[in-house]
Write an enzyme that holds these catalytic residues in place. Structure first.
Site, PDB file in Angstrom:
ATOM      1  N   HIS A 198       0.845  -1.193   0.000  1.00  0.00           N
ATOM      2  CA  HIS A 198       0.000   0.000   0.000  1.00  0.00           C
ATOM      3  C   HIS A 198       0.877   1.238   0.000  1.00  0.00           C
ATOM      4  O   HIS A 198       2.086   1.167   0.254  1.00  0.00           O
ATOM      5  CB  HIS A 198      -0.963   0.019   1.194  1.00  0.00           C
ATOM      6  CG  HIS A 198      -0.305  -0.036   2.532  1.00  0.00           C
ATOM      7  ND1 HIS A 198       0.401   1.028   3.060  1.00  0.00           N
ATOM      8  CD2 HIS A 198      -0.231  -1.022   3.461  1.00  0.00           C
ATOM      9  CE1 HIS A 198       0.872   0.700   4.251  1.00  0.00           C
ATOM     10  NE2 HIS A 198       0.507  -0.535   4.514  1.00  0.00           N
ATOM     11  N   ASP A 232      -4.210  -6.849  12.398  1.00  0.00           N
ATOM     12  CA  ASP A 232      -4.120  -5.402  12.569  1.00  0.00           C
ATOM     13  C   ASP A 232      -3.933  -4.773  11.191  1.00  0.00           C
ATOM     14  O   ASP A 232      -2.856  -4.865  10.590  1.00  0.00           O
ATOM     15  CB  ASP A 232      -2.942  -5.038  13.479  1.00  0.00           C
ATOM     16  CG  ASP A 232      -3.117  -5.586  14.887  1.00  0.00           C
ATOM     17  OD1 ASP A 232      -4.255  -5.533  15.393  1.00  0.00           O
ATOM     18  OD2 ASP A 232      -2.128  -6.078  15.460  1.00  0.00           O
ATOM     19  N   LEU A 233      -4.966  -4.132  10.681  1.00  0.00           N
ATOM     20  CA  LEU A 233      -4.997  -3.649   9.310  1.00  0.00           C
ATOM     21  C   LEU A 233      -3.809  -2.751   8.990  1.00  0.00           C
ATOM     22  O   LEU A 233      -3.585  -1.735   9.654  1.00  0.00           O
ATOM     23  CB  LEU A 233      -6.307  -2.895   9.051  1.00  0.00           C
ATOM     24  CG  LEU A 233      -6.511  -2.354   7.636  1.00  0.00           C
ATOM     25  CD1 LEU A 233      -6.564  -3.501   6.633  1.00  0.00           C
ATOM     26  CD2 LEU A 233      -7.778  -1.519   7.567  1.00  0.00           C
ATOM     27  N   ASP A 234      -3.041  -3.148   7.959  1.00  0.00           N
ATOM     28  CA  ASP A 234      -1.904  -2.375   7.451  1.00  0.00           C
ATOM     29  C   ASP A 234      -0.840  -2.109   8.517  1.00  0.00           C
ATOM     30  O   ASP A 234      -0.090  -1.133   8.423  1.00  0.00           O
ATOM     31  CB  ASP A 234      -2.376  -1.043   6.852  1.00  0.00           C
ATOM     32  CG  ASP A 234      -3.202  -1.242   5.598  1.00  0.00           C
ATOM     33  OD1 ASP A 234      -2.950  -2.238   4.886  1.00  0.00           O
ATOM     34  OD2 ASP A 234      -4.085  -0.417   5.323  1.00  0.00           O
ATOM     35  N   GLU A 235      -0.756  -2.971   9.520  1.00  0.00           N
ATOM     36  CA  GLU A 235       0.227  -2.780  10.585  1.00  0.00           C
ATOM     37  C   GLU A 235       1.098  -4.007  10.799  1.00  0.00           C
ATOM     38  O   GLU A 235       1.740  -4.151  11.831  1.00  0.00           O
ATOM     39  CB  GLU A 235      -0.477  -2.405  11.896  1.00  0.00           C
ATOM     40  CG  GLU A 235      -1.210  -1.068  11.843  1.00  0.00           C
ATOM     41  CD  GLU A 235      -1.823  -0.676  13.177  1.00  0.00           C
ATOM     42  OE1 GLU A 235      -1.459  -1.319  14.196  1.00  0.00           O
ATOM     43  OE2 GLU A 235      -2.646   0.247  13.204  1.00  0.00           O
TER      44      GLU A 235
END
Length: 290
Positions: A198, A232-235
């Site tokens: 992303h 954990d979204l985008d982490e």
């Protein structure tokens, strides 16, 4: 040009464990006992966590030294030093399932790199919630699976994806701008073997049209992040990042183009390093032996 590795003759051993004396000697002695010759060795001692990491690329000369024998015989060494480890034949391609939605720059880049031998991966399938890139998959001779996703069918769609992962013996799932949030359960099922890409504007510019938001704020850097997928979204643990400098003269469309270029490069490097066993997870971080 270095000679191509011979199947069944060159291997990569990666390991992590609590740091203690005698560890490196134990590993190298094991290799000597199994006709091993070290071609490349990298190690990292995380003194903050008191944990040791190593990647060793080696060749063997004795004809009876197979991957199966090496794995079996290394077991007692691993048990003695509480080692988490993996051992692979360097010539075996990583079976990689690619997921995509409506932005195809990362998909196209990975397909081209794989077709020219730049990536040691095998792509048994492309999965998408849209049909936009079915012709591209057909051009490369790769099976395309259209799995639509709605709020009502999300569980069914993820179950079908897991079926494909199992049926096709998939080692790695790559979210090449796949614009659907995976459930916590699916993230856990794919732990350590799913990579996402992303833009690096998060958390400042979330949601739709992040490049327009960035342009309105006058950003000076456009970047991308590749990381392992976690609940954990985008982490998840970051594998690779890169940036390109921009200024006031760039339009939002130009920022999008530059952003897509850096996304493709970053994802390709992350996939390459994973497929070459160069990435080891260290809690929420990674150790990357380039």
């Amino acid at each position: 040009m270095s000679p191509r590795p011979q199947p069944g003759r060159e291997f990569v051993l990666t390991l992590s464990c609590p740091d203690r004396s005698g560890l490196v000697h134990a590993v190298t002695s094991f290799l000597v006992d199994h006709s091993g010759n070290i071609l490349e060795s990298q190690q990292f001692d995380d003194r903050l966590q008191d944990r040791f990491f190593m990647r060793m690329h080696f060749e063997v000369s004795h004809p009876s030294t197979s991957l199966e024998r090496l794995r079996t015989d290394f077991g007692p060494v691993a048990d003695a030093y509480r080692i988490s480890w993996q051992l692979h034949d360097v010539t075996t391609p990583t079976r990689t399932l690619i997921m995509v939605s409506k932005f195809g720059h990362c998909l196209n880049d990975l397909l081209f790199r794989q077709s020219t031998g730049s990536l040691n991966i095998e792509i048994p399938a492309i999965v998408s919630n849209h049909r936009d890139f079915e012709p591209l998959a057909r051009n490369y001779g790769i099976p395309f699976h259209h799995i639509p996703v709605t709020r009502e069918t999300k569980a069914e769609a993820e179950a079908r994806l897991l079926e494909l992962v199992g049926e096709l013996d998939v080692d790695l799932v790559v979210l090449a701008r796949y614009m659907q949030i995976l459930s916590d359960d699916l993230c856990k099922r794919l732990d350590g073997r799913a990579i996402n890409i992303h833009h690096s504007f998060l958390p400042s510019f979330k949601g739709a049209r992040p490049y327009v938001q960035a342009h309105q704020r006058g950003v000076k850097l456009v970047g991308a992040t590749a990381h392992y997928v976690t609940p954990d979204l985008d982490e998840g643990p970051i594998i690779e990042q890169d940036v390109v400098r921009v200024d006031h003269s760039h339009t939002p469309d130009e920022l999008v183009t530059m952003g897509r270029d850096v996304e493709a490069r970053v994802l390709a490097r992350a996939v390459q390093w994973h497929s070459e066993s160069r990435v080891l997870t260290n809690g929420h971080c990674t150790v990357v032996f380039r």
